[in-house]
Design a protein around this motif. Structure first.
Motif, PDB file in Angstrom:
ATOM      1  N   GLU A  29       0.828  -1.202   0.000  1.00  0.00           N
ATOM      2  CA  GLU A  29       0.000   0.000   0.000  1.00  0.00           C
ATOM      3  C   GLU A  29       0.866   1.258   0.000  1.00  0.00           C
ATOM      4  OE1 GLU A  29      -3.859   1.583   2.538  1.00  0.00           O
ATOM      5  OE2 GLU A  29      -2.182   0.681   3.636  1.00  0.00           O
ATOM      6  N   LYS A  86       1.039   4.484  -2.741  1.00  0.00           N
ATOM      7  CA  LYS A  86       0.787   5.845  -2.263  1.00  0.00           C
ATOM      8  C   LYS A  86       1.867   6.829  -2.695  1.00  0.00           C
ATOM      9  CE  LYS A  86      -2.235   4.975   1.706  1.00  0.00           C
ATOM     10  NZ  LYS A  86      -2.414   5.048   3.182  1.00  0.00           N
ATOM     11  N   PRO A 120      -0.905  10.949  -8.113  1.00  0.00           N
ATOM     12  CA  PRO A 120      -2.332  10.725  -7.839  1.00  0.00           C
ATOM     13  C   PRO A 120      -3.126  10.276  -9.062  1.00  0.00           C
ATOM     14  CG  PRO A 120      -1.590  12.752  -6.815  1.00  0.00           C
ATOM     15  CD  PRO A 120      -0.464  12.284  -7.682  1.00  0.00           C
ATOM     16  N   GLU A 121      -2.704  10.729 -10.255  1.00  0.00           N
ATOM     17  CA  GLU A 121      -3.454  10.368 -11.462  1.00  0.00           C
ATOM     18  C   GLU A 121      -3.256   8.911 -11.864  1.00  0.00           C
ATOM     19  OE1 GLU A 121       0.197  12.806 -12.859  1.00  0.00           O
ATOM     20  OE2 GLU A 121      -1.238  12.804 -11.195  1.00  0.00           O
ATOM     21  N   GLY A 122      -2.294   8.229 -11.227  1.00  0.00           N
ATOM     22  CA  GLY A 122      -2.112   6.810 -11.475  1.00  0.00           C
ATOM     23  C   GLY A 122      -1.614   6.518 -12.873  1.00  0.00           C
ATOM     24  N   THR A 133      -6.830   5.869 -11.427  1.00  0.00           N
ATOM     25  CA  THR A 133      -6.113   6.690 -10.462  1.00  0.00           C
ATOM     26  C   THR A 133      -5.411   5.820  -9.420  1.00  0.00           C
ATOM     27  OG1 THR A 133      -7.980   6.866  -8.915  1.00  0.00           O
ATOM     28  CG2 THR A 133      -7.859   8.491 -10.707  1.00  0.00           C
ATOM     29  N   SER A 134      -4.469   6.409  -8.721  1.00  0.00           N
ATOM     30  CA  SER A 134      -3.788   5.692  -7.645  1.00  0.00           C
ATOM     31  C   SER A 134      -4.772   5.273  -6.558  1.00  0.00           C
ATOM     32  CB  SER A 134      -2.679   6.564  -7.044  1.00  0.00           C
ATOM     33  OG  SER A 134      -1.631   6.739  -7.972  1.00  0.00           O
ATOM     34  N   GLU A 135      -5.749   6.134  -6.298  1.00  0.00           N
ATOM     35  CA  GLU A 135      -6.759   5.815  -5.290  1.00  0.00           C
ATOM     36  C   GLU A 135      -7.542   4.567  -5.698  1.00  0.00           C
ATOM     37  OE1 GLU A 135      -8.524   6.187  -1.666  1.00  0.00           O
ATOM     38  OE2 GLU A 135      -6.897   7.459  -2.461  1.00  0.00           O
ATOM     39  N   GLU A 136      -7.858   4.453  -6.976  1.00  0.00           N
ATOM     40  CA  GLU A 136      -8.560   3.263  -7.465  1.00  0.00           C
ATOM     41  C   GLU A 136      -7.682   2.024  -7.356  1.00  0.00           C
ATOM     42  OE1 GLU A 136     -11.640   4.969 -10.840  1.00  0.00           O
ATOM     43  OE2 GLU A 136      -9.494   4.950 -11.307  1.00  0.00           O
ATOM     44  N   LEU A 170      -5.391   1.484  -5.190  1.00  0.00           N
ATOM     45  CA  LEU A 170      -5.299   1.084  -3.785  1.00  0.00           C
ATOM     46  C   LEU A 170      -6.424   0.123  -3.400  1.00  0.00           C
ATOM     47  CD1 LEU A 170      -4.279   4.457  -2.101  1.00  0.00           C
ATOM     48  CD2 LEU A 170      -2.909   2.365  -2.182  1.00  0.00           C
ATOM     49  N   GLY A 171      -7.512   0.171  -4.150  1.00  0.00           N
ATOM     50  CA  GLY A 171      -8.619  -0.742  -3.896  1.00  0.00           C
ATOM     51  C   GLY A 171      -8.290  -2.184  -4.209  1.00  0.00           C
ATOM     52  N   ASN A 206      -7.268  -3.855   1.314  1.00  0.00           N
ATOM     53  CA  ASN A 206      -8.559  -3.952   0.634  1.00  0.00           C
ATOM     54  C   ASN A 206      -8.738  -5.291  -0.073  1.00  0.00           C
ATOM     55  OD1 ASN A 206      -9.513  -1.244   1.260  1.00  0.00           O
ATOM     56  ND2 ASN A 206      -7.874  -0.540  -0.074  1.00  0.00           N
TER      57      ASN A 206
END
Length: 348
Positions: free
Chosen positions: A236, A240, A244-246, A251-254, A256-257, A262
């Protein structure tokens, strides 16, 4: 010290600095360096990483570093033949994992070669299913295996692909004893080969990468080539560090899922298995240590300047420079951890 002596000392020091050899000439580096890689693909992550480093070293040392995608066997042979420093090698964890898995042609790199600096992490090592697959998650995969369904996983044997498969089988064994026998390898070659097996529905799950496969995750579900991520093996904290745009439209947030916590692929019933794919140099054992030092110093300056980190992150790689001695000790410790995992997991 009087003003006169201070002035003379300063002058002498400045003269010494001006007379010192440049970084490029510190170890009489050849003007042309062949950087062989353990891949035959010029579009894969090994080539991309190596090309970024080769360009940076070429500019810093005022030499020509050319990446040569010759594949694992030929890369090791080329490195074996050349102790002059005109041939260097770059590869990833597969360099030692092939030996741990007993793949022919892979020696113990910590004994046969000098392991050099690490340069980056590919946080995108992933596992995917067809977008119309009934498996929406790793939990679905494990449950299906527990129910007696045969889960075909396309991998390239003896490396990063296989350690993920081994982790799947180990997790299945812990959660549903006996279910591990229903998670089976479909051994194949390149990423294109693995993709094709999924397109043809000859595999249920494939090993891939965010860089190579993200484009297929954007296709509509009725497209035969449409895929969906179900697991990204990176830690994780590694994801991080990415922009951020991955990557692509993910995206990076997506992303991380798809990572622990997760997604859980347990290693021992308590801790989850994670794996960062790291890239590093390999040198001929008899090469002049001064060349290694020069390369380490050049890389240290390159990373201190900060521009290469931007280039790497734009390609969804995480900067990870460690000089040779530190990198060698770190990677040998990592290999021992993986050795223990492999020894405790049956992939048969």
């Amino acid at each position: 010290m009087t003003g006169l002596f201070k002035t003379l000392a300063t002058a002498v020091g400045l003269a010494a600095i001006l007379a010192a050899p440049s970084l490029a000439n510190a170890a009489d580096l050849p003007s042309n360096v062949r950087l062989v890689i353990g891949s035959k693909s010029t579009g894969g992550d090994t080539y991309q990483n190596s090309a970024i480093i080769a360009e940076a070293l070429s500019k810093k040392l005022d030499i020509n570093v050319k990446v040569d995608a010759v594949g694992v066997s030929e890369a090791f042979k080329a490195l074996d033949r050349d102790s002059r420093g005109t041939t260097l090698m770059m590869f990833h964890d597969g360099a030692y994992m092939g030996n741990l898995y007993g793949v022919r042609g892979y020696d113990n790199i910590f004994e046969k070669y000098n392991v050099g600096a690490t340069v980056s992490i590919n946080p995108g090592n992933a596992y995917l299913v067809a977008k119309d697959s009934p498996f929406k998650s790793m939990e679905d995969v494990f449950a299906a295996a527990a129910a007696g369904q045969r889960i075909r996983v396309a991998i390239q044997a003896g490396g990063v692909s296989e350690i993920g498969l081994s982790a799947m089988k180990n997790a299945a064994k812990i959660m549903y004893p006996g279910a591990e026998e229903n998670i089976v390898a479909v051994n194949t070659g390149s990423q294109a080969d693995k993709n094709q097996l999924l397109f043809d529905r000859q595999a249920d799950v494939i090993n891939g990468s965010v860089q190579a496969n993200e484009q297929f995750t954007q296709l509509p579900q009725d497209d035969q080539k449409a895929m969906r991520f179900i697991w990204v093996t990176a830690r994780e904290k590694t994801i991080k560090q990415a922009n951020p745009e991955g990557m692509g439209n993910t995206t990076s947030e997506e992303l991380l899922g798809y990572t622990t916590p997760n997604v859980s692929v347990t290693m021992d019933g308590t801790n989850d298995f994670t794996f960062d794919k790291e890239f590093f140099f390999l040198f001929n054992k008899d090469m002049d240590p001064a060349i290694v030092e020069t390369i380490d110093n050049a890389l240290a300056e390159i990373y201190a300047e900060g521009k290469i980190q931007e280039t790497q992150k734009n390609s969804f790689f995480i900067p990870n420079f460690l000089p040779s001695k530190e990198a060698s000790a770190y990677l040998e410790g990592k290999s021992e951890t993986i050795r223990k995992i492999i020894s405790s997991i049956s992939t048969n």
